[in-house]
Scaffold this motif. Structure first.
Motif, PDB file in Angstrom:
ATOM      1  N   LEU A   1       4.065  -3.771  -0.278  1.00  0.00           N
ATOM      2  CA  LEU A   1       5.336  -3.595  -0.962  1.00  0.00           C
ATOM      3  C   LEU A   1       5.634  -4.861  -1.752  1.00  0.00           C
ATOM      4  O   LEU A   1       5.663  -5.957  -1.193  1.00  0.00           O
ATOM      5  N   GLU A   2       5.838  -4.711  -3.091  1.00  0.00           N
ATOM      6  CA  GLU A   2       6.205  -5.864  -3.903  1.00  0.00           C
ATOM      7  C   GLU A   2       7.714  -6.042  -3.846  1.00  0.00           C
ATOM      8  O   GLU A   2       8.474  -5.132  -4.175  1.00  0.00           O
ATOM      9  N   VAL A   3       8.138  -7.214  -3.438  1.00  0.00           N
ATOM     10  CA  VAL A   3       9.554  -7.486  -3.215  1.00  0.00           C
ATOM     11  C   VAL A   3      10.019  -8.626  -4.108  1.00  0.00           C
ATOM     12  O   VAL A   3       9.354  -9.666  -4.210  1.00  0.00           O
ATOM     13  N   ARG A   4      11.145  -8.405  -4.740  1.00  0.00           N
ATOM     14  CA  ARG A   4      11.837  -9.460  -5.505  1.00  0.00           C
ATOM     15  C   ARG A   4      13.019  -9.905  -4.662  1.00  0.00           C
ATOM     16  O   ARG A   4      13.812  -9.080  -4.212  1.00  0.00           O
ATOM     17  N   LEU A   5      13.114 -11.212  -4.383  1.00  0.00           N
ATOM     18  CA  LEU A   5      14.210 -11.719  -3.576  1.00  0.00           C
ATOM     19  C   LEU A   5      15.534 -11.453  -4.280  1.00  0.00           C
ATOM     20  O   LEU A   5      15.746 -11.866  -5.419  1.00  0.00           O
ATOM     21  N   ALA A   6      16.427 -10.766  -3.610  1.00  0.00           N
ATOM     22  CA  ALA A   6      17.702 -10.382  -4.209  1.00  0.00           C
ATOM     23  C   ALA A   6      18.607 -11.590  -4.388  1.00  0.00           C
ATOM     24  O   ALA A   6      18.660 -12.478  -3.540  1.00  0.00           O
TER      25      ALA A   6
ATOM     26  N   VAL B   1      12.713  -7.223   6.047  1.00  0.00           N
ATOM     27  CA  VAL B   1      13.102  -6.886   4.682  1.00  0.00           C
ATOM     28  C   VAL B   1      14.322  -5.976   4.714  1.00  0.00           C
ATOM     29  O   VAL B   1      14.256  -4.857   5.227  1.00  0.00           O
ATOM     30  N   ASP B   2      15.414  -6.467   4.159  1.00  0.00           N
ATOM     31  CA  ASP B   2      16.656  -5.706   4.078  1.00  0.00           C
ATOM     32  C   ASP B   2      16.834  -5.269   2.629  1.00  0.00           C
ATOM     33  O   ASP B   2      17.281  -6.053   1.777  1.00  0.00           O
ATOM     34  N   VAL B   3      16.477  -4.031   2.316  1.00  0.00           N
ATOM     35  CA  VAL B   3      16.457  -3.540   0.935  1.00  0.00           C
ATOM     36  C   VAL B   3      17.870  -3.446   0.368  1.00  0.00           C
ATOM     37  O   VAL B   3      18.790  -2.931   1.000  1.00  0.00           O
ATOM     38  N   VAL B   4      18.036  -3.969  -0.866  1.00  0.00           N
ATOM     39  CA  VAL B   4      19.313  -3.926  -1.568  1.00  0.00           C
ATOM     40  C   VAL B   4      19.305  -2.850  -2.636  1.00  0.00           C
ATOM     41  O   VAL B   4      20.183  -2.011  -2.718  1.00  0.00           O
ATOM     42  N   SER B   5      18.286  -2.888  -3.506  1.00  0.00           N
ATOM     43  CA  SER B   5      18.173  -1.912  -4.598  1.00  0.00           C
ATOM     44  C   SER B   5      16.785  -2.055  -5.214  1.00  0.00           C
ATOM     45  O   SER B   5      15.868  -2.577  -4.575  1.00  0.00           O
TER      46      SER B   5
ATOM     47  N   THR C   1      11.096  -3.713  -5.439  1.00  0.00           N
ATOM     48  CA  THR C   1      12.142  -3.626  -4.432  1.00  0.00           C
ATOM     49  C   THR C   1      12.923  -4.930  -4.388  1.00  0.00           C
ATOM     50  O   THR C   1      12.352  -6.005  -4.195  1.00  0.00           O
ATOM     51  N   LEU C   2      14.235  -4.846  -4.608  1.00  0.00           N
ATOM     52  CA  LEU C   2      15.112  -6.003  -4.449  1.00  0.00           C
ATOM     53  C   LEU C   2      15.573  -6.039  -2.999  1.00  0.00           C
ATOM     54  O   LEU C   2      16.091  -5.051  -2.488  1.00  0.00           O
ATOM     55  N   ALA C   3      15.386  -7.159  -2.346  1.00  0.00           N
ATOM     56  CA  ALA C   3      15.694  -7.195  -0.919  1.00  0.00           C
ATOM     57  C   ALA C   3      16.087  -8.595  -0.469  1.00  0.00           C
ATOM     58  O   ALA C   3      15.675  -9.603  -1.058  1.00  0.00           O
ATOM     59  N   ASN C   4      16.890  -8.651   0.576  1.00  0.00           N
ATOM     60  CA  ASN C   4      17.119  -9.887   1.311  1.00  0.00           C
ATOM     61  C   ASN C   4      16.021  -9.989   2.360  1.00  0.00           C
ATOM     62  O   ASN C   4      15.810  -9.057   3.141  1.00  0.00           O
ATOM     63  N   VAL C   5      15.310 -11.089   2.338  1.00  0.00           N
ATOM     64  CA  VAL C   5      14.173 -11.289   3.246  1.00  0.00           C
ATOM     65  C   VAL C   5      14.553 -12.340   4.280  1.00  0.00           C
ATOM     66  O   VAL C   5      15.004 -13.434   3.938  1.00  0.00           O
ATOM     67  N   TRP C   6      14.358 -11.970   5.545  1.00  0.00           N
ATOM     68  CA  TRP C   6      14.743 -12.838   6.649  1.00  0.00           C
ATOM     69  C   TRP C   6      13.516 -13.302   7.418  1.00  0.00           C
ATOM     70  O   TRP C   6      12.599 -12.518   7.679  1.00  0.00           O
ATOM     71  N   LEU C   7      13.508 -14.565   7.752  1.00  0.00           N
ATOM     72  CA  LEU C   7      12.502 -15.149   8.648  1.00  0.00           C
ATOM     73  C   LEU C   7      13.242 -15.566   9.903  1.00  0.00           C
ATOM     74  O   LEU C   7      14.042 -16.511   9.868  1.00  0.00           O
TER      75      LEU C   7
END
Length: 240
Positions: A19-24, A54-58, A65-71
């Motif tokens: 999944l390609e994710v862009r940090l929101a 990965v917490d998807v935003v939009s 995928t725009l998402a808030n990513v948590w470690l």
């Protein structure tokens, strides 16, 4: 498992594939720009090969995928903004954590951390006292956006006692899309102001066929030829 693409995007291996994710809510420097390497290295050191939430935003305009990513319990994008490694994007209603990012950016800017430092891009002298005057700028003129492009203007003021040669300087918004490089012959006299239209009515001008500045909120950045941030001004619709 995670793989870093650049300073604000990554690929994450999920049970359904990659999944390609862009940090929101943030925007890091593009390849070849000042502070690209620093933001990339930070993201690599922080998350590469580690499990994240990965917490998807939009979804963005490119289908990512725009998402808030948590470690663990740490928001990766917030850590980048705190360290001055990324710009916070103006809230658009989609990301509930946007205001936290804005506040972190303000603190980083005031402390001149990371990309906000006067020496971030290799400069050795203090930046001149040039500012973006929000009160004299018009980001959302009355009327249909496409019909009032000439009236959409931003104002830059020289508060120094010397003439500033703006050749090669860049005016940009908070995104990676809109950037205007001032041509040779662009100068700013002491105490004078320079109005830059999104249309073609000023010199210099964007001469754009579409509005440059977001009606709901945006940030204007003025960069010297090295990429050093000389002036920064953020506005939101509710504050104008």
């Amino acid at each position: 498992m995670s793989w870093v693409i650049d300073g604000d995007s990554l690929e994450i291996e999920t049970s359904n594939g990659e999944l390609e994710v862009r940090l929101a809510g943030i925007n890091a420097a593009e390849r070849g720009e000042c502070y690209f390497d620093e933001s990339l290295d930070f993201l690599i050191e922080t998350i590469k090969g580690r499990e994240v939430i990965v917490d998807v935003v939009s979804e963005d305009q490119f289908g990512r995928t725009l998402a808030n990513v948590w470690l663990d319990e740490e928001l990766v994008s917030l850590g980048m903004v705190v360290e001055g490694l990324a710009i916070a994007q103006s809230p658009d209603g989609d990301n509930p954590l946007a205001e936290s990012l804005i506040q972190a950016e303000e603190a980083a800017y005031e402390a001149r951390i990371g990309l906000w430092s006067e020496t971030a891009c290799g400069g050795s002298a203090a930046v001149p006292a040039i500012r973006i005057d929000l009160d004299e700028s018009v980001f959302d003129p009355s009327g249909p956006d496409d019909a009032v492009i000439e009236e959409e203007q931003i104002t830059v003021v020289n508060d120094t006692s010397t003439v500033i040669d703006l050749r090669g300087w860049t005016l940009r918004d908070e995104s990676s899309r809109n950037r205007l490089v001032f041509p040779e012959g662009t100068t700013l006299e002491p105490g004078a102001s320079l109005r830059i239209s999104s249309g073609c009515s000023t010199s210099p001008a964007w001469c754009s066929g579409a509005p440059i500045w977001n009606n709901d909120g945006d940030m204007a950045l003025l960069l010297d030829p090295l990429g050093t941030v000389v002036a920064r001004a953020r506005y939101q619709a509710s504050s104008r």
